[in-house]
Write a protein that holds these residues in place. Structure first.
Motif, short mmCIF file in Angstrom:
data_model
loop_
_atom_site.label_atom_id
_atom_site.label_comp_id
_atom_site.label_asym_id
_atom_site.label_seq_id
_atom_site.Cartn_x
_atom_site.Cartn_y
_atom_site.Cartn_z
N ARG A 1 30.17 33.06 45.57
CA ARG A 1 28.70 33.01 45.73
C ARG A 1 28.29 31.92 46.70
O ARG A 1 27.37 32.10 47.52
CB ARG A 1 28.02 32.80 44.38
N LYS A 2 28.95 30.77 46.61
CA LYS A 2 28.60 29.64 47.46
C LYS A 2 28.89 29.96 48.93
O LYS A 2 28.11 29.59 49.82
CB LYS A 2 29.38 28.41 47.02
N ILE A 3 30.02 30.59 49.18
CA ILE A 3 30.43 30.87 50.57
C ILE A 3 29.74 32.10 51.14
O ILE A 3 29.31 32.11 52.30
CB ILE A 3 31.96 31.06 50.65
N ARG B 1 29.66 41.37 45.62
CA ARG B 1 29.77 42.83 45.72
C ARG B 1 31.05 43.23 46.45
O ARG B 1 31.71 44.20 46.07
CB ARG B 1 28.54 43.38 46.46
N MET B 2 31.39 42.47 47.48
CA MET B 2 32.61 42.77 48.22
C MET B 2 33.84 42.64 47.32
O MET B 2 34.73 43.50 47.34
CB MET B 2 32.75 41.83 49.42
N VAL B 3 33.89 41.57 46.52
CA VAL B 3 35.02 41.36 45.62
C VAL B 3 35.11 42.51 44.62
O VAL B 3 36.19 43.03 44.34
CB VAL B 3 34.90 40.01 44.89
N ASN B 4 33.98 42.93 44.07
CA ASN B 4 33.98 44.05 43.12
C ASN B 4 34.46 45.33 43.79
O ASN B 4 35.21 46.11 43.18
CB ASN B 4 32.58 44.25 42.54
N GLU B 5 34.03 45.56 45.02
CA GLU B 5 34.49 46.73 45.75
C GLU B 5 36.00 46.70 45.93
O GLU B 5 36.68 47.72 45.78
CB GLU B 5 33.79 46.79 47.12
N LEU B 6 36.54 45.52 46.26
CA LEU B 6 37.99 45.39 46.43
C LEU B 6 38.74 45.57 45.11
O LEU B 6 39.90 45.98 45.11
CB LEU B 6 38.32 44.02 47.04
N ARG C 1 32.67 50.20 42.06
CA ARG C 1 31.76 50.65 43.11
C ARG C 1 30.45 49.85 43.11
O ARG C 1 29.78 49.71 42.10
CB ARG C 1 31.44 52.14 42.94
N GLN C 2 30.11 49.34 44.28
CA GLN C 2 28.86 48.60 44.49
C GLN C 2 28.00 49.24 45.58
O GLN C 2 26.78 49.09 45.57
CB GLN C 2 29.18 47.16 44.91
N LEU C 3 28.63 49.92 46.51
CA LEU C 3 27.94 50.50 47.66
C LEU C 3 27.88 52.01 47.53
O LEU C 3 28.91 52.67 47.54
CB LEU C 3 28.65 50.11 48.96
#
Length: 406
Positions: free
Chosen positions: A197-199, A206-211, A215-217
């Protein structure tokens, strides 16, 4: 178009043939980088017999539409992400082999369009991009299709994928990641959520969850553009007023076509011209001007008049012009125009003509019907079109029609 070029170094050039925008693997192996300025690599091209060609925009668009048409016919939902990429939603296909289904799509595209495609199958859009990248690395091994359908496959893929190659990670962010010990996509998953979140903010979460396969997108529905711009650098510097005027009016025509395509009208038109800022031996000049329209419009005739007025106001003799463009913005839906009480509105008079012109150009090809002020010459400077492609254009276009409207 020319099978003799197989397994030889080939590059495709940008607008005005200025730099390299696409390379065959053989060209990459010679060390030719993306965006390489052509004039700096002339000797290398000559030494290794590198074939260079101007971009074939018309062909790319036509092929893209054919591929999209075939692929989307296999699903209910799809998203066109770019000219060479789209997402297909296969979540409802529970009683068939997804892998075999995608093989069929790939083979169908090859048979009908003669375009090889790579298909990545995964539970999220980000992982689909990863799977597709794996296919591109070794298309013969995976037969053009690869599925990240188990946790083991996903983990192995993310441990292989460089963090800079993750969808949504740019160069600057990749450097910051590497400074913090994140070199592979898998390393990012090991970081605490607070650090992510900080970076990167919520986008990173969302990107981490997608990886991870969550599904986020969802598939995006295309939305109308909020502004439209048509700008070009000229192949050669222009010194004659009428030559620059014709190019600018043509850009205005293209803006109005795009407005009609998304059923909107604009309230503002901007025109700019500028000289070559790299030619220090020549006088420099740049100027832009905007006009607010009393009545929103998407008529090529009305926008052309405004563009001409603005051009007259900003043009100065005695300069070598290298670049020009037209912007339109402040859009309203075509059926929700608010008309000025003090200005005559001729939009509805022009609309039938514009619709007919668009329909004919869609059927017979770009600019077959155009305003009389347009030359019909392509706005992209291309001096290195292959003979095969020029023959293709000659055999696949109809005689031009030049209708002058008043």
């Amino acid at each position: 178009m020319d099978p003799k070029l197989e397994n030889k170094p080939v590059v495709v050039l940008s607008n005005n043939d200025g730099c390299v925008v696409s390379r065959s693997q053989e060209a990459k192996d010679l060390g030719i980088p993306m965006a390489a300025p052509v004039f700096k690599y002339k000797e290398l091209f000559k030494e290794h017999d590198v074939k260079s060609f101007s971009a074939k925009f018309e062909l790319y668009n036509a092929k893209s539409q054919e591929v999209i048409s075939i692929a989307k016919s296999y699903v209910v939902e799809h998203e066109v992400y770019s000219i060479d990429e789209l997402f297909l939603n296969l979540t409802g296909f529970k009683y068939i082999s997804i892998y075999e289904y995608c093989l069929e799509i790939k083979d169908k595209i090859w048979q009908e369009v003669n375009i090889p495609v790579s298909v990545g199958i995964a539970p999220t859009k980000t992982l689909c991009k990863v799977a597709s990248r794996i296919v591109k690395k070794d298309p013969e091994r995976f037969n053009g299709v690869f599925a990240l359908d188990t946790p083991e496959k996903i983990e192995k893929a993310l441990k292989w994928l460089n963090i800079a190659d993750v969808w949504g990670i740019g160069r600057k962010l990749a450097v910051k990641m590497q400074d913090n010990g994140v070199f592979k996509a898998w390393d990012l998953l090991q970081k605490p959520e607070m650090w992510v979140r900080k970076i990167m903010g919520i986008h990173g979460v969302r990107m981490v969850n997608e990886l991870k396969g969550i599904r986020q997108l969802e598939l995006d529905v295309p939305s109308p553009k909020k502004s439209i711009a048509v700008t070009r650098s000229f192949m050669e510097m222009l010194t004659k007023k009428e030559e620059v005027r014709e190019r600018v009016e043509t850009f205005g025509m293209y803006c109005s076509e795009r407005l009609r395509k998304q059923n909107t009208c604009c309230k503002m038109v901007t025109v700019f011209v500028q000289t070559n800022r790299f030619r220090k031996d020549l006088p420099e000049y740049r100027k832009a001007m905007t006009q607010i329209l009393p009545n929103p419009t998407n008529s090529s005739i009305l926008i052309g008049r405004v563009v001409n007025e603005l051009f007259e106001a900003i043009y100065k003799d005695g300069f070598h012009y290298k670049r020009a463009g037209v912007f339109v913005n402040d859009f309203v839906p075509e059926d929700q125009r608010q008309i000025s009480l003090f200005e005559k509105d001729t939009q509805n008079q022009h609309l039938p003509v514009m619709k007919a012109m668009d329909a004919m150009n869609k059927k017979f090809g770009k600019d077959k019907v155009r305003l009389g002020s347009m030359s019909g010459e392509n706005t992209f400077g291309r001096a290195k079109l292959s003979p095969e492609y020029e023959a293709f254009l000659k055999n696949n276009t109809l005689p031009e029609a030049n209708f002058r409207f008043h």
